[in-house]
Design an enzyme around this catalytic site. Structure first.
Site, PDB file in Angstrom:
ATOM      1  CB  ILE A  22      43.382  54.334  52.922  1.00  0.00           C
ATOM      2  CG1 ILE A  22      43.223  53.072  52.656  1.00  0.00           C
ATOM      3  CG2 ILE A  22      41.906  54.956  53.523  1.00  0.00           C
ATOM      4  CD1 ILE A  22      42.078  52.621  51.470  1.00  0.00           C
ATOM      5  CD  GLN A 196      60.063  63.338  68.875  1.00  0.00           C
ATOM      6  OE1 GLN A 196      61.168  63.501  69.053  1.00  0.00           O
ATOM      7  NE2 GLN A 196      59.135  63.219  69.958  1.00  0.00           N
ATOM      8  CB  CYS A 381      38.217  35.014  36.229  1.00  0.00           C
ATOM      9  SG  CYS A 381      39.494  34.682  35.175  1.00  0.00           S
ATOM     10  N   GLY A 383      36.226  30.951  38.584  1.00  0.00           N
ATOM     11  CA  GLY A 383      34.844  30.684  39.224  1.00  0.00           C
ATOM     12  C   GLY A 383      33.940  30.205  38.042  1.00  0.00           C
ATOM     13  CG  MET A 384      32.032  31.526  33.722  1.00  0.00           C
ATOM     14  SD  MET A 384      32.381  32.305  32.266  1.00  0.00           S
ATOM     15  CE  MET A 384      33.353  31.242  31.315  1.00  0.00           C
ATOM     16  NE  ARG A 461      49.320  32.582  31.272  1.00  0.00           N
ATOM     17  CZ  ARG A 461      49.348  32.758  32.618  1.00  0.00           C
ATOM     18  NH1 ARG A 461      48.403  32.361  33.391  1.00  0.00           N
ATOM     19  NH2 ARG A 461      50.361  33.638  33.154  1.00  0.00           N
ATOM     20  CG  HIS A 506      38.739  39.672  37.208  1.00  0.00           C
ATOM     21  ND1 HIS A 506      38.912  39.150  38.254  1.00  0.00           N
ATOM     22  CD2 HIS A 506      39.397  39.116  36.255  1.00  0.00           C
ATOM     23  CE1 HIS A 506      39.778  37.754  38.054  1.00  0.00           C
ATOM     24  NE2 HIS A 506      40.067  38.129  36.782  1.00  0.00           N
ATOM     25  CD  GLU A 508      37.004  40.997  40.609  1.00  0.00           C
ATOM     26  OE1 GLU A 508      37.932  40.398  40.693  1.00  0.00           O
ATOM     27  OE2 GLU A 508      35.797  40.940  40.057  1.00  0.00           O
TER      28      GLU A 508
END
Length: 537
Positions: A22, A196, A381, A383-384, A461, A506, A508
């Protein structure tokens, strides 16, 4: 195009997961606000060649680049903060370095020399860093070194970067050290000793930090910064504090308040335009919206560690910010069967990608629940694939399944393509990286994107089995996206459902805080509508 890139090397000390990624991305975002062209590199000292087989519980999500490299999640931060697409070469691992050196040795390229860490490994590291700089033509290259200073595996990288500074010149290489300053509540004070010691450890490698960024739970005051400056031998204005904030997207603004951009620009002597950080400030403000709140239940098997689904989480935030709402995410363990009483308050459900049979029953339960109660469902993915399997089971194909989980299923609606079955290496069977997707007219997918064809990143895959394609369409499944040659199914949805959409890719990985992904926006619009309708009832 630039003749010579400048390098900013970011190291970490005291503890791991301190926020180097970040921090690097935020410095890059600040430099971008001055009109400076920036690219980024993540160095991972582990021996794995890439992140593809790493456990998400230990390393978080696997981020996939446009060119199909499975990389560390920090490349996701870089892409989102810098709004760029990075090459897979931007993730350098010990595995890649040693593999390349051994390959050259086998070819006899070292002319019989005894191959050693110095100079062969360190030279290869420098070559890889410079190659990315040259190919990107970036004015500034951010180089984040993973792990913690003092780790034995990171020593060759630190040595290589020390050499880089000498070879490129003082004005062209800057070192930023990120450390942790703990607050001892029993003593009622911050402790600088870890910083330190960490800085001393870094200096023992021959690297003198130009800036120290102190991570802390609470803000630290100027006298404490002065103390760190004195004992660590850095300029006072180069001791920067980044306390915990509500959103990671606030970090560039925090660093900018402490004039990090000005210090870096003066240190590496780079020409730039007048700073314009207004767009980023607007992004941060939009992320604070909470006029309406919608809930999304994410059904996954790594939900104990949110970083395993980092890009999905951030994509939902981006979409919510664009819509002027707040998204509340509830994490649901897919290994457990779905209890309807525990999810009936949710406005929407999302099933992320994954591998392996663990958690499949919970994901199939979620699909059935969505179909039964008309709850918006987004499948990514795997999920589908679960959406296709459960839809098939409910429409005459009993015991339908994916051959990934049941090789003897009577209805393999999800299967490997024939050419993939001949490949034995685990990675060789995967469809990785960016592929085009043709969108069908009069579909939710086409309406969301507003384009004829899009390009999205893949990591999988198994595919929808074309042998069942027409039969499933006759039962009502809509094929809303395919490969341009119409051979591979990329997206599915239903017409008689408020929002039921699955994609093989994907999305996202391409969402940005200043440019939310259209599918996530469409999904949250459906969730918001469901939320309002439930409240009216």
């Amino acid at each position: 195009m630039v003749d010579l890139s400048k390098y900013i090397v970011v190291t970490g000390g005291v503890v791991s997961s301190i926020g180097k990624g970040i921090t690097s991305a935020s410095i890059g975002r600040i430099l971008r606000s001055y009109g400076i062209d920036v690219t980024a590199i993540k160095i991972d000292p582990y021996l794995n060649w890439d992140s593809g087989t790493l456990n998400p519980y230990q390393h978080g999500e696997v981020f996939v680049t446009e060119d199909g490299m499975e990389t560390d999640l920090d490349l996701g931060h870089y892409e989102r903060f810098l709004d760029v697409n990075l090459s897979g070469e931007s993730n350098i691992t010990t595995g890649k370095v040693y593999s390349s050196v051994i390959e050259h040795e086998r070819k006899g390229d070292y002319l019989g020399s005894c191959v050693q860490i110095i100079p062969h490994i360190t030279n290869k590291i420098k070559d890889m860093v410079r190659k990315i700089a040259n190919e990107s033509h970036a004015e500034v290259v951010l180089v984040e070194v993973g792990g913690t200073v003092g780790d034995i595996e990171s020593q060759p990288f630190l040595e290589a970067l020390r050499q880089l500074r000498n070879e490129e010149g003082h004005d062209n290489v800057m070192f930023v050290h990120v450390t942790y300053v703990p607050y001892l509540r029993a003593a009622g004070e911050f402790k600088t000793k870890p910083t330190q010691h960490s800085t001393k450890e870094l200096r023992s490698t021959g690297i003198i930090p130009d800036m120290i960024i102190c991570r802390s739970e609470l803000p630290i005051d100027q006298p404490l910064k002065n103390k760190i400056s004195h004992f660590c031998d850095v300029e006072r204005e180069a001791v920067i504090n980044t306390p915990d904030v509500h959103s990671i997207y606030e970090v560039p603004l925090i660093l900018n308040q402490e004039n990090v951009g000005e210090y870096v620009i003066n240190r590496i002597k780079i020409q730039c335009k007048e700073q314009d950080l207004e767009e980023w400030k607007q992004v941060v403000e939009s992320l604070k919206q909470d006029d309406y709140q919608v809930s999304v239940g994410i059904i996954g098997k790594y939900v104990e560690l949110e970083d395993a689904y980092m890009s999905i989480r951030e994509s939902l935030k981006h979409a919510a910010a664009q819509l002027g709402i707040k998204v509340n995410i509830e994490w649901i363990q897919a290994e457990n069967r779905i209890d309807e009483k525990k999810v009936n308050h949710l406005d929407s459900l999302l099933i992320p990608g994954g591998f392996g049979e663990r958690g499949i029953l919970g994901k199939l339960d979620a699909v059935r629940y969505s179909l039964q109660y008309n709850v918006p469902l987004f499948g990514i993915c795997l999920g589908m694939q679960c959406m296709v399997v459960e839809f098939a089971r409910l429409n005459g194909f009993e015991e339908a399944h994916s051959t990934e989980f049941d090789i003897s299923t009577p209805h393999p609606v999800i299967d490997l393509m024939e050419e993939q079955k001949k490949i034995k290496n685990m990675g060789g069977t995967m469809r990785l990286g960016s592929y085009p997707c043709k969108l069908m007219d009069r579909t939710m997918a086409k309406e969301a994107y507003g384009e004829e064809e899009v390009s999205e990143r893949h990591r999988h895959r198994f595919e929808l089995n074309n042998d069942y394609r027409e039969a499933l369409k006759e039962k009502g499944l809509v094929i809303s996206g395919t490969s341009p040659d119409d051979f591979l199914v990329e997206m599915v949805e239903l017409k008689d459902h408020p929002w039921f959409l699955g994609c093989q890719f994907h999305p996202e990985f391409k969402s940005r805080p200043n440019n939310a992904h259209p599918i996530f926006v469409s999904f949250l619009e459906a969730a918001l509508l469901n939320h309002k309708q439930k409240n009216v009832q």
